[in-house]
Design a protein around this motif. Structure first.
Motif, short mmCIF file in Angstrom:
data_model
loop_
_atom_site.label_atom_id
_atom_site.label_comp_id
_atom_site.label_asym_id
_atom_site.label_seq_id
_atom_site.Cartn_x
_atom_site.Cartn_y
_atom_site.Cartn_z
N ASP A 32 0.86 -1.18 0.00
CA ASP A 32 0.00 0.00 0.00
C ASP A 32 0.90 1.24 0.00
OD1 ASP A 32 -2.10 1.76 0.36
OD2 ASP A 32 -2.76 0.91 2.27
N TYR A 33 0.78 2.08 -1.02
CA TYR A 33 1.64 3.25 -1.19
C TYR A 33 0.85 4.55 -1.27
CZ TYR A 33 5.66 0.42 -2.89
OH TYR A 33 6.70 -0.45 -3.04
N ILE A 34 1.52 5.64 -0.95
CA ILE A 34 1.13 6.96 -1.42
C ILE A 34 2.04 7.19 -2.61
CG2 ILE A 34 1.15 9.44 -0.94
CD1 ILE A 34 -1.02 7.91 0.57
N ILE A 35 1.45 7.45 -3.77
CA ILE A 35 2.21 7.61 -5.01
C ILE A 35 1.85 8.96 -5.62
CG2 ILE A 35 2.65 6.70 -7.32
CD1 ILE A 35 1.77 3.94 -6.26
N GLY A 36 2.87 9.73 -5.92
CA GLY A 36 2.67 11.01 -6.60
C GLY A 36 3.64 11.11 -7.75
N GLY A 37 3.17 11.60 -8.88
CA GLY A 37 4.05 11.67 -10.03
C GLY A 37 3.52 12.60 -11.09
N TYR A 38 3.82 12.24 -12.33
CA TYR A 38 3.56 13.09 -13.48
C TYR A 38 2.40 12.56 -14.31
CZ TYR A 38 8.24 14.10 -11.93
OH TYR A 38 9.32 14.39 -11.15
N VAL A 39 1.72 13.47 -14.99
CA VAL A 39 0.61 13.12 -15.87
C VAL A 39 0.98 13.56 -17.27
CG1 VAL A 39 -1.84 13.45 -16.36
CG2 VAL A 39 -1.04 13.50 -13.99
N TYR A 40 0.82 12.64 -18.24
CA TYR A 40 1.12 12.94 -19.63
C TYR A 40 -0.12 12.74 -20.48
CZ TYR A 40 5.91 12.72 -18.02
OH TYR A 40 7.07 12.95 -17.33
N PRO A 41 -0.23 13.49 -21.57
CA PRO A 41 -1.42 13.37 -22.44
C PRO A 41 -1.34 12.15 -23.35
CG PRO A 41 0.05 15.04 -23.30
CD PRO A 41 0.65 14.56 -22.01
N SER A 42 -1.43 10.98 -22.76
CA SER A 42 -1.35 9.73 -23.51
C SER A 42 -2.30 8.73 -22.88
CB SER A 42 0.08 9.19 -23.48
OG SER A 42 0.12 7.86 -23.92
N GLU A 99 0.67 5.59 -21.61
CA GLU A 99 1.63 5.95 -20.55
C GLU A 99 1.22 7.26 -19.91
OE1 GLU A 99 3.62 3.59 -19.87
OE2 GLU A 99 3.30 2.52 -21.74
N LYS A 100 0.02 7.31 -19.37
CA LYS A 100 -0.53 8.57 -18.85
C LYS A 100 0.11 8.97 -17.52
CE LYS A 100 -4.83 10.95 -18.02
NZ LYS A 100 -6.28 10.90 -18.12
N TYR A 101 0.31 8.02 -16.62
CA TYR A 101 0.85 8.33 -15.30
C TYR A 101 2.25 7.74 -15.16
CZ TYR A 101 -4.03 9.37 -14.47
OH TYR A 101 -5.29 9.89 -14.56
N GLU A 102 3.16 8.57 -14.62
CA GLU A 102 4.53 8.10 -14.43
C GLU A 102 5.04 8.58 -13.09
OE1 GLU A 102 8.82 9.24 -16.11
OE2 GLU A 102 7.52 8.36 -17.65
N VAL A 103 5.84 7.74 -12.46
CA VAL A 103 6.53 8.11 -11.24
C VAL A 103 7.96 7.59 -11.37
CG1 VAL A 103 5.88 6.05 -9.92
CG2 VAL A 103 6.36 8.16 -8.71
N ASN A 104 8.90 8.28 -10.75
CA ASN A 104 10.29 7.82 -10.76
C ASN A 104 10.89 8.01 -9.37
OD1 ASN A 104 11.24 10.52 -10.53
ND2 ASN A 104 11.13 10.77 -12.75
N GLY A 105 12.16 7.74 -9.26
CA GLY A 105 12.83 7.82 -7.97
C GLY A 105 12.82 9.20 -7.33
N CYS A 106 12.54 10.23 -8.12
CA CYS A 106 12.44 11.59 -7.59
C CYS A 106 11.02 11.92 -7.15
CB CYS A 106 12.88 12.60 -8.65
SG CYS A 106 14.61 12.46 -9.11
N GLY A 107 10.08 11.09 -7.52
CA GLY A 107 8.68 11.34 -7.18
C GLY A 107 8.33 10.84 -5.79
N LEU A 108 7.06 10.89 -5.51
CA LEU A 108 6.56 10.50 -4.19
C LEU A 108 6.13 9.05 -4.20
CD1 LEU A 108 5.60 11.27 -1.33
CD2 LEU A 108 3.45 12.01 -2.35
N THR A 109 6.85 8.22 -3.49
CA THR A 109 6.48 6.82 -3.29
C THR A 109 6.84 6.45 -1.85
OG1 THR A 109 8.62 6.12 -4.18
CG2 THR A 109 6.76 6.05 -5.69
N GLU A 110 5.83 6.42 -1.03
CA GLU A 110 6.02 6.08 0.38
C GLU A 110 5.04 4.99 0.76
OE1 GLU A 110 8.19 7.29 2.63
OE2 GLU A 110 9.05 8.82 1.30
N PHE A 111 5.49 4.05 1.58
CA PHE A 111 4.56 3.07 2.12
C PHE A 111 3.55 3.80 3.00
CE2 PHE A 111 8.31 0.09 1.76
CZ PHE A 111 7.81 -0.60 0.67
N TYR A 112 2.28 3.52 2.78
CA TYR A 112 1.23 4.21 3.52
C TYR A 112 1.39 4.01 5.02
CZ TYR A 112 -3.37 5.77 4.98
OH TYR A 112 -4.40 6.44 5.60
N GLU A 113 1.75 2.80 5.41
CA GLU A 113 1.86 2.50 6.85
C GLU A 113 2.99 3.27 7.54
OE1 GLU A 113 4.39 -1.43 5.72
OE2 GLU A 113 2.37 -0.97 5.11
N ASN A 114 3.93 3.84 6.75
CA ASN A 114 5.05 4.58 7.34
C ASN A 114 4.77 6.07 7.50
OD1 ASN A 114 6.46 2.19 7.41
ND2 ASN A 114 7.70 2.63 5.62
#
Length: 149
Positions: free
Chosen positions: A104-114, A117-132
């Motif tokens: 279970d994650y909180i995921i934040g990233g980028y939106v592209y007009p496609s 491949e509409k949603y993308e996240v990378n190591g610079c984006g927001l990916t945290e385990f929800y429980e943490n």
């Protein structure tokens, strides 16, 4: 004089070539609040699966299927319980990372007009385990941050 110039120029040339070859991802440290508020999309989701995507020579990225538990920012066309496809670069030079299936994650990233491949996240984006998440972070993503959409 020629030997002295070559003794100075050779290490400099080697350094320049090395710097050019070792291109990599760099993510300046950012507080959780900034990562959340600056993400064009942010969801709480459970990673269901990941499929490798290859070009002719190498693995390029992983396409994850994530079941949406809550929408905080953007994907207005997605609702709770829907599955969302999120692309993540594979190579570390492209800020690649992996997500763990079943987590279970909180995921934040980028939106592209496609559509693909509409949603993308990378190591610079927001990916945290929800429980943490801390109590302050939970309050923030539920409105206390006051981020504009």
């Amino acid at each position: 004089m020629g030997l002295r110039k070559s003794m100075i120029l050779t290490p400099l040339l080697v350094l320049l070539v090395t710097v050019d070859i070792t291109k990599c991802c760099y993510c300046p440290p950012a507080p959780f609040r900034d990562q959340f508020c600056e993400s064009p999309f942010a969801i709480r989701g459970i990673v269901e699966s990941g499929d490798e995507v290859w070009n002719d020579f190498e693995r390029v990225y992983t396409r994850y299927t994530v079941r949406v538990e809550q929408v905080y920012r953007e994907p207005s066309d997605e609702t709770i319980g829907d599955s969302l496809t999120i692309s993540v670069p594979y190579q570390s030079s492209m800020c690649g990372m992996t997500l763990t299936e079943g987590r279970d994650y909180i995921i934040g990233g980028y939106v592209y007009p496609s559509d693909i491949e509409k949603y993308e996240v990378n190591g610079c984006g927001l990916t945290e385990f929800y429980e943490n998440l801390t109590a302050d972070q939970l309050a923030g993503i539920n409105g206390a941050y006051g981020c504009s959409l």
